[in-house]
Design a protein around this motif. Structure first.
Motif, mmCIF file in Angstrom:
data_model
loop_
_atom_site.group_PDB
_atom_site.id
_atom_site.type_symbol
_atom_site.label_atom_id
_atom_site.label_comp_id
_atom_site.label_asym_id
_atom_site.label_seq_id
_atom_site.Cartn_x
_atom_site.Cartn_y
_atom_site.Cartn_z
ATOM 1 N N THR A 6 57.446 48.622 27.389
ATOM 2 C CA THR A 6 56.718 47.681 28.534
ATOM 3 C C THR A 6 55.763 46.905 27.408
ATOM 4 N N TYR A 7 55.510 45.505 28.042
ATOM 5 C CA TYR A 7 54.863 45.275 27.320
ATOM 6 C C TYR A 7 53.818 44.549 28.513
ATOM 7 N N GLY A 8 52.957 43.850 27.717
ATOM 8 C CA GLY A 8 51.518 43.350 28.952
ATOM 9 C C GLY A 8 50.589 43.138 28.137
ATOM 10 N N THR A 9 49.560 42.433 28.939
ATOM 11 C CA THR A 9 48.051 42.257 28.137
ATOM 12 C C THR A 9 47.154 42.998 28.831
ATOM 13 N N PHE A 10 47.136 43.093 30.344
ATOM 14 C CA PHE A 10 46.516 44.210 31.522
ATOM 15 C C PHE A 10 44.970 44.021 31.134
ATOM 16 N N ASP A 11 45.412 42.492 31.155
ATOM 17 C CA ASP A 11 43.185 41.753 31.686
ATOM 18 C C ASP A 11 43.387 42.241 32.873
ATOM 19 N N LEU A 12 41.659 42.540 33.864
ATOM 20 C CA LEU A 12 41.069 42.349 34.737
ATOM 21 C C LEU A 12 42.732 43.067 35.041
ATOM 22 N N ARG A 19 52.054 49.725 39.343
ATOM 23 C CA ARG A 19 52.908 49.427 40.293
ATOM 24 C C ARG A 19 54.218 49.344 39.236
ATOM 25 N N LEU A 20 53.646 48.268 38.297
ATOM 26 C CA LEU A 20 54.754 47.658 37.319
ATOM 27 C C LEU A 20 54.950 49.053 36.899
ATOM 28 N N LEU A 21 53.926 49.719 36.022
ATOM 29 C CA LEU A 21 53.938 50.682 34.883
ATOM 30 C C LEU A 21 54.419 51.893 36.205
ATOM 31 N N GLN A 22 53.988 52.632 36.310
ATOM 32 C CA GLN A 22 54.322 53.806 37.556
ATOM 33 C C GLN A 22 56.037 53.316 37.818
ATOM 34 N N ARG A 23 56.551 52.552 38.694
ATOM 35 C CA ARG A 23 57.851 51.756 38.277
ATOM 36 C C ARG A 23 58.733 52.169 37.352
ATOM 37 N N ALA A 24 58.333 51.847 36.040
ATOM 38 C CA ALA A 24 58.518 52.285 34.795
ATOM 39 C C ALA A 24 58.604 53.415 34.106
ATOM 40 N N GLY A 45 49.205 31.487 23.696
ATOM 41 C CA GLY A 45 48.362 30.528 24.483
ATOM 42 C C GLY A 45 47.742 30.623 25.381
ATOM 43 N N LYS A 46 47.699 32.366 25.365
ATOM 44 C CA LYS A 46 46.894 32.547 27.169
ATOM 45 C C LYS A 46 45.312 32.947 26.073
ATOM 46 N N LEU A 47 44.373 31.860 26.694
ATOM 47 C CA LEU A 47 43.295 31.748 25.950
ATOM 48 C C LEU A 47 42.004 31.998 26.221
ATOM 49 N N ASP A 95 58.811 37.593 36.911
ATOM 50 C CA ASP A 95 58.577 36.465 36.315
ATOM 51 C C ASP A 95 58.470 36.234 35.019
ATOM 52 N N TRP A 96 59.884 37.034 34.274
ATOM 53 C CA TRP A 96 60.144 36.799 32.857
ATOM 54 C C TRP A 96 61.525 36.833 33.412
ATOM 55 N N THR A 97 63.029 36.846 34.177
ATOM 56 C CA THR A 97 63.713 37.423 34.024
ATOM 57 C C THR A 97 64.498 36.306 33.544
ATOM 58 N N LEU A 112 61.721 43.985 36.664
ATOM 59 C CA LEU A 112 60.717 44.622 37.855
ATOM 60 C C LEU A 112 60.622 43.737 38.550
ATOM 61 N N GLU A 113 60.819 44.125 40.453
ATOM 62 C CA GLU A 113 60.039 43.031 41.680
ATOM 63 C C GLU A 113 58.011 42.900 41.170
ATOM 64 N N ARG A 114 58.226 41.261 40.757
ATOM 65 C CA ARG A 114 56.677 41.761 41.013
ATOM 66 C C ARG A 114 55.718 41.627 41.919
ATOM 67 N N LEU A 123 42.592 36.431 39.291
ATOM 68 C CA LEU A 123 41.482 37.637 39.523
ATOM 69 C C LEU A 123 39.913 36.673 38.519
ATOM 70 N N ARG A 124 39.837 36.152 37.298
ATOM 71 C CA ARG A 124 39.703 35.363 36.372
ATOM 72 C C ARG A 124 39.532 34.254 37.159
ATOM 73 N N GLU A 125 40.295 33.570 38.233
ATOM 74 C CA GLU A 125 40.054 31.760 38.761
ATOM 75 C C GLU A 125 39.055 32.492 39.798
HETATM 76 N N1 CTP Z 1 53.497 41.978 36.729
HETATM 77 C C1 CTP Z 1 53.463 42.610 38.205
HETATM 78 N N2 CTP Z 1 53.161 42.201 38.917
HETATM 79 C C2 CTP Z 1 51.981 41.392 38.792
HETATM 80 C C3 CTP Z 1 51.482 41.175 38.025
HETATM 81 C C4 CTP Z 1 51.774 41.133 36.575
HETATM 82 O O1 CTP Z 1 54.116 43.344 37.989
HETATM 83 N N3 CTP Z 1 51.589 40.980 40.413
HETATM 84 C C5 CTP Z 1 53.498 42.334 35.138
HETATM 85 C C6 CTP Z 1 53.922 41.993 34.343
HETATM 86 O O2 CTP Z 1 55.306 40.900 34.851
HETATM 87 C C7 CTP Z 1 54.437 42.339 33.600
HETATM 88 C C8 CTP Z 1 52.931 43.193 33.256
HETATM 89 O O3 CTP Z 1 53.397 43.775 34.870
HETATM 90 O O4 CTP Z 1 55.756 42.946 32.909
HETATM 91 C C9 CTP Z 1 52.211 42.684 32.472
HETATM 92 O O5 CTP Z 1 51.777 41.437 32.324
HETATM 93 P P1 CTP Z 1 50.022 40.150 32.258
HETATM 94 O O6 CTP Z 1 50.922 39.396 32.181
HETATM 95 O O7 CTP Z 1 49.524 41.051 31.547
HETATM 96 O O8 CTP Z 1 49.475 40.196 33.931
HETATM 97 P P2 CTP Z 1 49.335 38.780 35.004
HETATM 98 O O9 CTP Z 1 48.362 39.281 35.602
HETATM 99 O O10 CTP Z 1 51.231 38.539 34.704
HETATM 100 O O11 CTP Z 1 48.874 38.296 33.357
HETATM 101 P P3 CTP Z 1 48.837 36.748 34.167
HETATM 102 O O12 CTP Z 1 47.994 35.812 35.458
HETATM 103 O O13 CTP Z 1 47.364 36.665 32.415
HETATM 104 O O14 CTP Z 1 49.831 35.602 32.949
#
Ligand code: CTP
Length: 446
Positions: A6-12, A19-24, A45-47, A95-97, A112-114, A123-125
């Motif tokens: 799985t991939y992500g930015t995992f910011d904040l 939960r995503l990582l747990q289920r993955a 574009g994620k600035l 969100d990537w479906t 996986l269900e977001r 959180l940034r806002e």
């Molecule tokens: N993810 C999730 N549930 C959330 C937020 C993120 O399951 N509420 C999942 C995303 O679908 C992705 C992974 O976590 O598979 C990493 O997502 P990332 O883009 O780093 O997190 P976001 O919170 O969606 O970041 P941003 O708001 O910057 O798009």
């Protein structure tokens, strides 16, 4: 063994990520997590990612769900990773479906269900209010600023000021912002000021903005005298304000990469730099009409001085200007030749003479050529004595590229970036000093 990626930015890092990582992890026996690099996020574009790559990796590690962490640095890497790591399942949030259905050709794709009501963006806002920007000036650059500022989160254009009411009104209507003809009113309503007015007005506007407690992003050349640059930077520092000179090249990803390669030793020690920027202007444009502050060097010199000062330093031994003037005496082609203790450099700027917009950096082991327009730094090559050996580098430069400097300006204000290393105060001051010397030699300043 079932391998999952799985991939992500995992910011904040937040509950949704956890939960995503747990289920993955539960989908298989071994989980690989790809964490995006800062540069890759900027490219897509994620600035406004807040946490550093190391912090984001640490947070993923702490969950204990990842058996292996890799970094994601390029578009198209995912398919290669799937093959390289013999992946059985690729998974991401819902969100990537649909977006990754093409990966079904290589492995199983599971969305996986977001987790509801949480995201890094949210959180940034919450962590930071949106800064309101006031724009001073309504010319070409201000018009380029508007679409770019919309792309950076955490800042929004509030209004525009121009002493010519009609210009302010037209600009405001076009971009759906407020028009101000009273500067005090603008200062009252904004947190930061972007200055894109004629060069000679910058000093006054920067000073007034700082005195009203506003952070300032000022277009190049910020000022045309060294003393003024020092005074403004000192004032900003003493009052905890951010003052940025907007030379867009300094902040773009390709230029950063170029400086890294140039200083890496692969071309040996740098001995010569040659930067050229020419653009043929209409006779009735301000740059050619303004006989005191217009002309090729004040208009384009900042760009050409940038790589020279970044690579050779702020202190030159000598400088000489050779100038082609038009019939009115304005410089339409200027060559500035420098000597430094370490090497020599030339900067060519033209508004009435066209040449190749190329940057050349020559060293003791090889040279770098940055393809025109080098100030957008999208492609460069490293050449050596053996002509058959060429290293090629490319980087993206999106649209007008102002988004990069706006993002860095904002990061400095929000204290995410603590250093102005991309364009330091000392470098800006040095450039102002060179501009001043040029104007004195041209007899335009006393
Ligand atoms: N993810 C999730 N549930 C959330 C937020 C993120 O399951 N509420 C999942 C995303 O679908 C992705 C992974 O976590 O598979 C990493 O997502 P990332 O883009 O780093 O997190 P976001 O919170 O969606 O970041 P941003 O708001 O910057 O798009």
């Amino acid at each position: 063994m079932t391998k999952v990626i799985t991939y992500g930015t995992f910011d904040l890092f937040h509950e949704g990520h956890y939960r995503l990582l747990q289920r993955a992890r539960m989908l298989g026996d071994y989980l690989i997590v790809g964490v995006t690099t800062d540069k890759y996020d900027i490219e897509r574009g994620k600035l406004n990612v807040v946490d550093s790559l190391m912090t984001r990796i640490e947070n993923v590690k702490k969950t204990g769900f990842a058996d292996e962490i890799i970094i994601e640095e390029t578009q198209g890497q995912k398919v290669n990773d799937v093959k390289k790591y013999n992946i059985d399942i690729f998974t991401v949030g819902s969100d990537w479906t649909g977006i990754f259905d093409f990966m079904n050709d290589y492995c199983k794709v599971i969305y996986l269900e977001r987790t509801k009501n949480i995201s890094s963006t949210m959180l940034r806002e919450q962590n930071r209010r949106i800064l309101k920007a006031g724009i001073i000036g309504t010319g070409r650059i201000a018009n380029r600023f508007m679409p770019e500022v919309k792309l950076v989160s955490g800042i929004s254009a509030q209004g525009v000021y121009n002493p010519h009411q009609q210009s302010a009104k037209q600009f405001a209507q076009k971009w759906q912002i407020n028009a101000y003809n009273d500067l005090e009113m603008l200062f009252h309503d904004v947190d930061v000021v972007y200055i894109a007015s004629p060069h000679e007005t910058h000093y006054g506007y920067v000073k007034a903005s700082l005195e009203h407690g506003k952070h300032v992003l000022c277009e190049k050349p910020m000022v045309l005298a060294e003393k003024q640059a020092k005074e403004l930077f000192n004032y900003a520092r003493e009052h905890n304000l951010i003052l940025f000179e907007g030379i867009k090249t300094a902040y773009c990803p390709g230029f950063e990469k170029l400086l890294g390669i140039a200083c890496s030793g692969i071309i040996g020690s740098i001995r010569y730099i040659d930067a050229c920027f020419t653009k043929l202007e209409q006779k009735n444009n301000r740059e050619l009409l303004d006989k005191k502050y217009g002309g090729s060097f004040t208009e384009l010199g900042s760009y050409c001085l940038l790589p020279i000062i970044k690579l050779f330093g702020e202190k030159y031994e000598s400088i000489r200007f050779d100038v082609v003037h038009d019939e009115s005496g304005l410089d339409i082609f200027t060559k500035a030749s420098f000597t430094f203790t370490r090497g020599i450099a030339t900067a060519f700027c033209g508004l009435g003479v066209k040449s190749e917009g190329r940057l050349l950096i020559a060293g003791t082991k090889g040279y770098i050529v940055v393809e025109a327009p080098w100030w957008k730094t999208t492609y460069f090559e490293v050449h050596y004595e053996d002509a058959s050996q060429v290293d090629k580098y490319s980087e993206r430069f999106l649209s007008d590229g102002l988004r990069y400097e706006i993002k860095d300006f904002l990061n400095m204000i929000n204290r995410n970036n603590k250093s102005d290393f991309k364009l330091t105060r000392g470098e800006s001051v040095a450039m102002a000093g060179i501009m001043e010397k040029f104007l004195i030699e041209e007899g335009r300043l006393t």
